[in-house]
Design a protein around this motif. Sequence first.
Motif, PDB file in Angstrom:
ATOM      1  N   LEU A   1     -11.008   5.335   3.433  1.00 16.98           N
ATOM      2  CA  LEU A   1      -9.995   5.240   4.484  1.00 16.98           C
ATOM      3  C   LEU A   1      -9.054   4.078   4.190  1.00 16.98           C
ATOM      4  CD1 LEU A   1      -8.932   6.014   7.353  1.00 16.98           C
ATOM      5  CD2 LEU A   1     -10.582   4.347   8.244  1.00 16.98           C
ATOM      6  N   SER A   2      -7.758   4.361   4.141  1.00 19.70           N
ATOM      7  CA  SER A   2      -6.788   3.319   3.802  1.00 19.70           C
ATOM      8  C   SER A   2      -6.168   2.645   5.015  1.00 19.70           C
ATOM      9  CB  SER A   2      -5.666   3.908   2.929  1.00 19.70           C
ATOM     10  OG  SER A   2      -6.166   4.300   1.672  1.00 19.70           O
ATOM     11  N   GLY A   3      -6.095   3.337   6.148  1.00 21.37           N
ATOM     12  CA  GLY A   3      -5.441   2.725   7.293  1.00 21.37           C
ATOM     13  C   GLY A   3      -5.699   3.436   8.588  1.00 21.37           C
ATOM     14  N   VAL A   4      -5.474   2.702   9.686  1.00 20.11           N
ATOM     15  CA  VAL A   4      -5.622   3.236  11.031  1.00 20.11           C
ATOM     16  C   VAL A   4      -4.378   2.897  11.828  1.00 20.11           C
ATOM     17  CG1 VAL A   4      -6.879   2.997  13.209  1.00 20.11           C
ATOM     18  CG2 VAL A   4      -8.135   3.093  11.050  1.00 20.11           C
ATOM     19  N   ILE A   5      -3.837   3.892  12.507  1.00 19.32           N
ATOM     20  CA  ILE A   5      -2.745   3.665  13.453  1.00 19.32           C
ATOM     21  C   ILE A   5      -3.269   4.076  14.813  1.00 19.32           C
ATOM     22  CG2 ILE A   5      -0.348   4.136  14.047  1.00 19.32           C
ATOM     23  CD1 ILE A   5      -1.649   4.952  10.565  1.00 19.32           C
ATOM     24  N   HIS A   6      -3.512   3.082  15.641  1.00 20.10           N
ATOM     25  CA  HIS A   6      -4.177   3.300  16.924  1.00 20.10           C
ATOM     26  C   HIS A   6      -3.141   3.396  18.034  1.00 20.10           C
ATOM     27  CE1 HIS A   6      -7.017   3.130  20.132  1.00 20.10           C
ATOM     28  NE2 HIS A   6      -6.701   1.902  20.505  1.00 20.10           N
ATOM     29  N   CYS A   7      -2.912   4.613  18.523  1.00 20.58           N
ATOM     30  CA  CYS A   7      -1.885   4.870  19.538  1.00 20.58           C
ATOM     31  C   CYS A   7      -2.450   5.284  20.891  1.00 20.58           C
ATOM     32  CB  CYS A   7      -0.929   5.962  19.054  1.00 20.58           C
ATOM     33  SG  CYS A   7      -0.078   5.591  17.515  1.00 20.58           S
ATOM     34  N   ALA A   8      -3.733   5.582  20.962  1.00 16.86           N
ATOM     35  CA  ALA A   8      -4.316   6.090  22.206  1.00 16.86           C
ATOM     36  C   ALA A   8      -4.297   5.021  23.291  1.00 16.86           C
ATOM     37  CB  ALA A   8      -5.738   6.560  21.960  1.00 16.86           C
TER      38      ALA A   8
ATOM     39  N   GLY B   1       1.508   8.976  18.447  1.00 20.18           N
ATOM     40  CA  GLY B   1       0.488   9.334  17.474  1.00 20.18           C
ATOM     41  C   GLY B   1       0.828  10.591  16.699  1.00 20.18           C
ATOM     42  N   ALA B   2       1.318  11.615  17.392  1.00 19.50           N
ATOM     43  CA  ALA B   2       1.676  12.862  16.719  1.00 19.50           C
ATOM     44  C   ALA B   2       2.824  12.641  15.748  1.00 19.50           C
ATOM     45  CB  ALA B   2       2.048  13.928  17.747  1.00 19.50           C
ATOM     46  N   ALA B   3       3.835  11.875  16.161  1.00 21.67           N
ATOM     47  CA  ALA B   3       4.976  11.603  15.293  1.00 21.67           C
ATOM     48  C   ALA B   3       4.549  10.835  14.045  1.00 21.67           C
ATOM     49  CB  ALA B   3       6.042  10.814  16.048  1.00 21.67           C
ATOM     50  N   THR B   4       3.618   9.906  14.220  1.00 23.78           N
ATOM     51  CA  THR B   4       3.124   9.133  13.078  1.00 23.78           C
ATOM     52  C   THR B   4       2.340  10.026  12.120  1.00 23.78           C
ATOM     53  OG1 THR B   4       3.017   7.130  14.434  1.00 23.78           O
ATOM     54  CG2 THR B   4       1.741   7.148  12.395  1.00 23.78           C
ATOM     55  N   ALA B   5       1.508  10.879  12.675  1.00 25.93           N
ATOM     56  CA  ALA B   5       0.737  11.801  11.837  1.00 25.93           C
ATOM     57  C   ALA B   5       1.661  12.704  11.027  1.00 25.93           C
ATOM     58  CB  ALA B   5      -0.195  12.638  12.704  1.00 25.93           C
ATOM     59  N   GLU B   6       2.690  13.231  11.668  1.00 25.31           N
ATOM     60  CA  GLU B   6       3.632  14.113  10.988  1.00 25.31           C
ATOM     61  C   GLU B   6       4.381  13.372   9.877  1.00 25.31           C
ATOM     62  OE1 GLU B   6       5.994  15.578  14.182  1.00 25.31           O
ATOM     63  OE2 GLU B   6       4.567  17.164  14.722  1.00 25.31           O
ATOM     64  N   ARG B   7       4.790  12.148  10.138  1.00 28.49           N
ATOM     65  CA  ARG B   7       5.541  11.394   9.135  1.00 28.49           C
ATOM     66  C   ARG B   7       4.672  11.055   7.916  1.00 28.49           C
ATOM     67  NH1 ARG B   7      10.415   8.612   9.258  1.00 28.49           N
ATOM     68  NH2 ARG B   7      10.660   7.148   7.521  1.00 28.49           N
ATOM     69  N   LEU B   8       3.453  10.613   8.166  1.00 26.60           N
ATOM     70  CA  LEU B   8       2.580  10.256   7.054  1.00 26.60           C
ATOM     71  C   LEU B   8       2.181  11.486   6.250  1.00 26.60           C
ATOM     72  CD1 LEU B   8       0.269   7.545   8.679  1.00 26.60           C
ATOM     73  CD2 LEU B   8       2.370   7.230   7.351  1.00 26.60           C
ATOM     74  N   ALA B   9       1.907  12.580   6.945  1.00 29.61           N
ATOM     75  CA  ALA B   9       1.566  13.818   6.237  1.00 29.61           C
ATOM     76  C   ALA B   9       2.728  14.297   5.383  1.00 29.61           C
ATOM     77  CB  ALA B   9       1.152  14.895   7.241  1.00 29.61           C
TER      78      ALA B   9
ATOM     79  N   MET C   1       0.831  -1.195   0.000  1.00 33.83           N
ATOM     80  CA  MET C   1       0.000   0.000   0.000  1.00 33.83           C
ATOM     81  C   MET C   1       0.870   1.252   0.000  1.00 33.83           C
ATOM     82  SD  MET C   1      -2.878   1.203   2.733  1.00 33.83           S
ATOM     83  CE  MET C   1      -4.000  -0.083   2.179  1.00 33.83           C
ATOM     84  N   GLN C   2       0.454   2.210  -0.795  1.00 32.63           N
ATOM     85  CA  GLN C   2       1.177   3.465  -0.842  1.00 32.63           C
ATOM     86  C   GLN C   2       0.677   4.403   0.263  1.00 32.63           C
ATOM     87  OE1 GLN C   2       3.789   3.886  -3.029  1.00 32.63           O
ATOM     88  NE2 GLN C   2       3.323   1.728  -3.355  1.00 32.63           N
ATOM     89  N   VAL C   3       1.497   5.368   0.603  1.00 29.31           N
ATOM     90  CA  VAL C   3       1.127   6.360   1.604  1.00 29.31           C
ATOM     91  C   VAL C   3       0.619   7.638   0.931  1.00 29.31           C
ATOM     92  CG1 VAL C   3       2.016   7.864   3.424  1.00 29.31           C
ATOM     93  CG2 VAL C   3       2.719   5.459   3.342  1.00 29.31           C
ATOM     94  N   LYS C   4       1.277   8.041  -0.122  1.00 30.75           N
ATOM     95  CA  LYS C   4       0.926   9.293  -0.787  1.00 30.75           C
ATOM     96  C   LYS C   4      -0.512   9.271  -1.283  1.00 30.75           C
ATOM     97  CE  LYS C   4       2.599  12.494  -4.336  1.00 30.75           C
ATOM     98  NZ  LYS C   4       3.607  12.716  -5.409  1.00 30.75           N
ATOM     99  N   GLU C   5      -1.229  10.344  -0.967  1.00 27.02           N
ATOM    100  CA  GLU C   5      -2.607  10.568  -1.390  1.00 27.02           C
ATOM    101  C   GLU C   5      -3.590   9.553  -0.812  1.00 27.02           C
ATOM    102  OE1 GLU C   5      -2.573  10.832  -5.621  1.00 27.02           O
ATOM    103  OE2 GLU C   5      -1.493  12.746  -5.633  1.00 27.02           O
ATOM    104  N   ARG C   6      -3.171   8.813   0.197  1.00 31.65           N
ATOM    105  CA  ARG C   6      -4.077   7.922   0.922  1.00 31.65           C
ATOM    106  C   ARG C   6      -4.484   8.592   2.229  1.00 31.65           C
ATOM    107  NH1 ARG C   6      -4.073   2.731  -1.261  1.00 31.65           N
ATOM    108  NH2 ARG C   6      -3.390   2.958  -3.427  1.00 31.65           N
TER     109      ARG C   6
END
Length: 255
Positions: free
Chosen positions: A81-88, A18-26, A1-6
């Motif tokens: 929705l392509s994916g979920v990263i659950h960090c909470a 969670g914040a670090a993951t959001a920043e990296r994917l964005a 699976m690609q990350v760009k535009e997903r």
Amino acid sequence: MQVKERTFLITGAASGLGAATAERLAAAGAKVVLCDLNDGVTALAARLGEGAKACLVDITSAEQMQQAFDTAVALGGERGLSGVIHCAGVVSVAKLVDRDGNPADLVSYARTVNINLVGTFNVMRLAAAAMAKNSPDDSGERGVIINTASIAAFDGQVGQCAYSASKAGVVGMSLPAARELSRHAIRVMAIAPGVFETPMMSEIPEDAVQALAANVPFPKRLGKAEEFAQLAEQIIVNPMLNGEVIRLDGGIRMQ
């Protein structure tokens, strides 16, 4: 699976993993929906730009999380929705019997299990229902779910009955969920971090934190949230990673 535009939904996105993951994917070109009870997600979403949306939600609430998933599906457009990263999650420390002979608080135990385990199940079930409606991508995938466990699931320390049990439950759900969702072409993975530099670690006494860092074989330090985010991205793009729990801990084994 690609990350760009997903489009990816990240819980616990106000800080830490969670914040670090959001920043990296964005930064890799993804759209992100940031979920947290802390309104810090609003500032982070604003900083990440128009491809980011913030949702102030409780992961144990079916209604609030459904609204967050509806937001993510809408943001994803035709791809959904392509994916979920659950960090909470929360950390808790309590001995079964305290120094005065009193038993551990049952309400506190139930709260930890409800947030860390029931909350994870709530996110998983809604994620699966949303992604099962996707059209398969070029590799045949519809989505990926990445949960956050902990090495405490395997090496729980004294006072970690609630936390270890809740994270062991996350580990226990990974394989059966991956097997079930395979018919929908949805992968399920879990990351079990060791001792990491996160706000959760601030709840532990400083001398205990330093002792933990000293016990990491290599690198002899606390993990960085960016390293968690890097692994999450690798899981997204590698289709053979499925039904597994990856320890991300520098080789530490808790005593």
